[in-house]
Design a protein around this motif. Sequence first.
Motif, PDB file in Angstrom:
ATOM      1  N   LYS A 182       1.383  73.171  27.838  1.00 28.43           N
ATOM      2  CA  LYS A 182       1.735  71.997  28.628  1.00 28.43           C
ATOM      3  C   LYS A 182       2.933  71.287  27.987  1.00 28.43           C
ATOM      4  O   LYS A 182       3.864  70.875  28.652  1.00 28.43           O
ATOM      5  N   TYR A 237      -3.162  79.649  32.214  1.00 33.41           N
ATOM      6  CA  TYR A 237      -4.326  78.807  31.908  1.00 33.41           C
ATOM      7  C   TYR A 237      -5.228  79.475  30.876  1.00 33.41           C
ATOM      8  O   TYR A 237      -5.923  78.812  30.135  1.00 33.41           O
ATOM      9  N   TRP A 284      -4.139  78.386  27.588  1.00 32.34           N
ATOM     10  CA  TRP A 284      -4.522  77.044  27.160  1.00 32.34           C
ATOM     11  C   TRP A 284      -5.950  76.987  26.608  1.00 32.34           C
ATOM     12  O   TRP A 284      -6.408  75.953  26.192  1.00 32.34           O
TER      13      TRP A 284
END
Lengths: 229, 243
Positions: free
Chosen positions: B4, B175, B178
């Motif tokens: 991010k 994702y 993450w």
Amino acid sequence: MKTTYRRDLAFRPSHPIRRVPRVLCALMVAAAMMLGVSFMAQPVKASPETEAFIQKTIDDGYEILNSTTLSAADRSAQFRTFMMSLTDIRRIATFTLGPYVNRASEADVNDFVDAFTDYAVTVYEVRLGKYTGQTMRVVDSEDGRPDDSVVNAVVVNPANPNGTNIRAAFRVRNDAQGAPIITDMQVEGVWLAINQRADFTSFLQQNNGSVPALSASLRQQAQQLRAAN
Amino acid sequence: MHTKRNVGVILLAGLLLAGCATMGADGFAEDNNDPFEGANRVVFDVTLAVDRAVAKPVATAYRDVLPVEVRDMVRNFLNNLKSPVIFANDILQGEADRAGVTFVRAIVNTGIGLGGLFEVAEEWGYEGHSEDFGQTLAVWGVGEGPYLMIPLLGPSNPRDLVGRGIDSIFDPLSYVQWGDESYVPYVRAGVDIIDLRSRNIETLDDVERTSADFYGAARSLYRQSRENEINNGMAEIEELPDF
């Protein structure tokens, strides 16, 4: 990467229906109008003669490159004559010099045209030679300004006809006598003369605008290419 | 979380660079859209050195060791993983037909093509295409900004740099990154680079061998290729120089 779809054809009516509500009707009319506009915005095709000129050029070029009876030297000589008959090499060469063409002496420009001719013929012969055994087929064309057409083609590999085809395109303009000539060739989206102009002007920018230095560099590259093939 | 932050940094850097873009006074920088040419050339040389020392030898070994059928499966699998990003950008560009093709390709290649290992959809007439958010921004009318050489990543511009960051949002595998210490996206990126490099060994050698200035030729190749992708492969004949 490769596509045959066009943005302006993206909106199409789908299924016919028996009773059409007013809103849908309006939408269908709007869609029909959009389609009408899309069709009107379709690129104009080049003349069949222009497409035929390119297909014949391709066939003749491959006949020389694929020849098993010609010696390597004869093949190169024939290919050079063939290329010179198709293009206005001075027109392309001076284009690739960009703004430097106006700063160089006439003698330097003439010498550059000679060096560029040798370089371009060698590069095209080597590059097209990699596709020997394959063929190129004209698929469609587009007209731009008067005396300016692009003819699209694909390289077809007979050994793998369903494989991904390499896309090519030829820019066709007229010479002073009105005869068609090829001024540029595109491979996978990259125009070669435009790329050469970027390459050469970048070289000149790094070398105090010396056109003789560029000519010497091109001669050396042509020599190395011939030696390597 | 790092991703991010990285996306944020890329976006910010891209927008700042787009904002500071100025053209050179001599006209040449304007022609080539390369006001940072000095710095770009340094990065190009470093990237080239790394390519010669690492990427090219590894790509050559990869090509020599693995049979073409296996390498094609790797490429098909990687291409199939990009389907969500391509689909999202097809939609954002209002390309309903192309989004449909991407959707069908993903379903067919994932199902019948055994998770994307086999390219079945193309044989059925659903030819693949590329889309990314850099192209979407271009379709929306955003200018490319100045040409940039990004260390180890190669040629780019602020628009494509921002696009790269946004695309990671559309990519489900981002994702996974993450989560805690996942290596999947890094492995995918590494294999993607090596496979792509292995398919362009001769082409890049040829460009270098036939260039008077490799940097200038590479810059033009990138800019023309991107323009062609943005135009979905259609020649923009009116925009060609008149010669």
